[in-house]
Design an enzyme around this catalytic site. Structure first.
Site, short mmCIF file in Angstrom:
data_model
loop_
_atom_site.label_atom_id
_atom_site.label_comp_id
_atom_site.label_asym_id
_atom_site.label_seq_id
_atom_site.Cartn_x
_atom_site.Cartn_y
_atom_site.Cartn_z
N SER A 33 8.21 61.65 27.71
CA SER A 33 7.39 60.72 26.92
C SER A 33 6.02 61.27 26.56
CB SER A 33 7.23 59.40 27.68
OG SER A 33 6.66 59.61 28.96
N ASP A 321 -1.83 53.80 29.22
CA ASP A 321 -1.07 52.85 30.03
C ASP A 321 -0.98 53.43 31.44
OD1 ASP A 321 0.91 54.81 29.91
OD2 ASP A 321 2.12 53.77 28.42
N HIS A 324 0.50 57.41 30.68
CA HIS A 324 0.22 58.33 29.58
C HIS A 324 -1.25 58.37 29.18
CE1 HIS A 324 4.37 56.65 29.15
NE2 HIS A 324 4.63 57.95 29.14
#
Length: 354
Positions: A33, A321, A324
């Site tokens: 991600s 978040d 990340h």
């Protein structure tokens, strides 16, 4: 010429390409991600998605694209510095699309070195899956431009690989998953390194030569891990494990360079730089590094949900978040990553065996 000079020249060439010829540079991106640009949007059952507000609020157009941040990924920023377009997600392309000749992003949120990593996300593209997709891309290239041209393109392309975080965060560190109970950390690390060695060798067999592996950052300091501390501190044991992983990967890459013909692998170690950013945020223009801009619930996954509240100034926060970095932090990290691969002078290694 000694191997380390060859590698250094290659890397310098990567970043010193004049604007007039930079369009010829092809990059392939593999990872999780931290570098995904929307592959999981095409996986109907995947629970590892970020294609909803507030993700993308600071991206061009202000809309979510599948990037797990408020703006650009490190890959986006590096592509811009190289003077090329950020490669599109693999699943957005058809096999006949000319775009496959200009670079592809295979990264997938929740992906790991091990196929079982991120199992509870239902659908995600593991590193093995990503390599299979690259193999399919290579076949499509051969159909379009012939074997010789496809081989040349793949040999000359640059491969950015950043993976392994989820093998800890969404596997070994989860008490309800089998790997964390079945293995000691030494055993788990051994499994990661042996599997990664096989995967990098597979990439080499398909044509990858110039590979840059991005080491792990201090995972014990990301908000999702700090939440496990009664005082919100970094988890020292997790950071120690990450450093052991990075050390083993560095040795693995040296071994692969010594045995894989024409291999030019580089290990980009940004652990200390990321740790310094977290421990001394004000030195980089940030105010908060121990929690995220988006008010997330770490018990419910730690992603920035549409009903979450955002901080008043997103550029003040290192983290977007629970997992990340923010767009602003990614700019700092990309700059350091870029300078790392420029200045890195790998140790001399024997010529590859044939």
């Amino acid at each position: 010429m000694e191997r380390y000079l060859v590698v250094l020249i290659v890397v310098i060439a990567m970043v010193m390409i004049p604007c007039s010829s930079s369009a010829s540079l092809v990059t392939f991106i593999f990872g999780d991600s931290l570098t995904e640009v929307g592959n999981n949007n095409y996986l109907q059952l995947s629970l590892a998605k970020s294609n909803y507000p507030h993700y993308g609020v600071d991206f061009n157009g202000g809309k979510a694209t599948g990037r797990f941040t408020n703006g650009r990924t490190i890959g986006d920023i590096i592509s811009d510095k190289l003077g090329i377009s950020s490669p599109p997600p693999y699943l957005s392309l058809s096999p006949t699309d000319d775009a496959i000749l200009k670079g592809v992003n295979y990264a997938s949120g929740g992906a790991g070195i091990l196929n079982e990593t991120g199992l509870y996300f239902i659908e995600r593209l593991s590193f093995d899956d990503q390599i299979k997709n690259f193999e399919a891309t290579k076949q499509s290239m051969k159909t379009k431009i012939g074997d010789e041209a496809a081989n040349k393109l793949c040999n000359e392309a640059v491969y950015f690989i950043g993976i392994g975080s989820n093998d800890y965060v969404n596997n070994f560190l989860q008490p309800f998953l089998e790997d964390g109970q079945q293995y000691t950390h030494d055993e788990f690390l051994g499994l990661l390194i042996s599997t990664l060695g096989e995967q990098l060798t597979r990439l080499h067999q398909v044509g990858a030569r110039k590979m840059v592996f991005h080491g792990l950052g201090p995972l014990g300091c990301i908000p999702s891990q700090r939440a496990k501390s009664s005082r919100g501190q970094c988890l020292g044991q997790v950071n120690l494990w990450v450093q052991q992983f990075n050390s083993k990967v560095k040795k693995l890459i040296a071994t692969l360079n010594a045995h894989l013909p024409s291999s030019q692998l580089i290990f980009a170690d940004t652990y200390q730089a990321v740790l310094d950013l977290i421990e001394n945020p004000s030195a980089y223009g940030f105010k908060v590094s121990n929690t995220s801009c988006c008010n997330v619930d770490t018990k419910l996954g730690g992603l920035c949900l549409p009903n979450s509240k955002l901080c008043s100034n997103r550029s003040d926060y290192v983290f977007w978040d629970a997992f990340h970095p923010s767009d602003a932090a990614n700019v700092v990290l990309a700059e350091h990553f870029f300078s790392t691969i420029i200045s890195k002078s790998p140790s001399p290694a024997p010529q590859p065996s044939h």
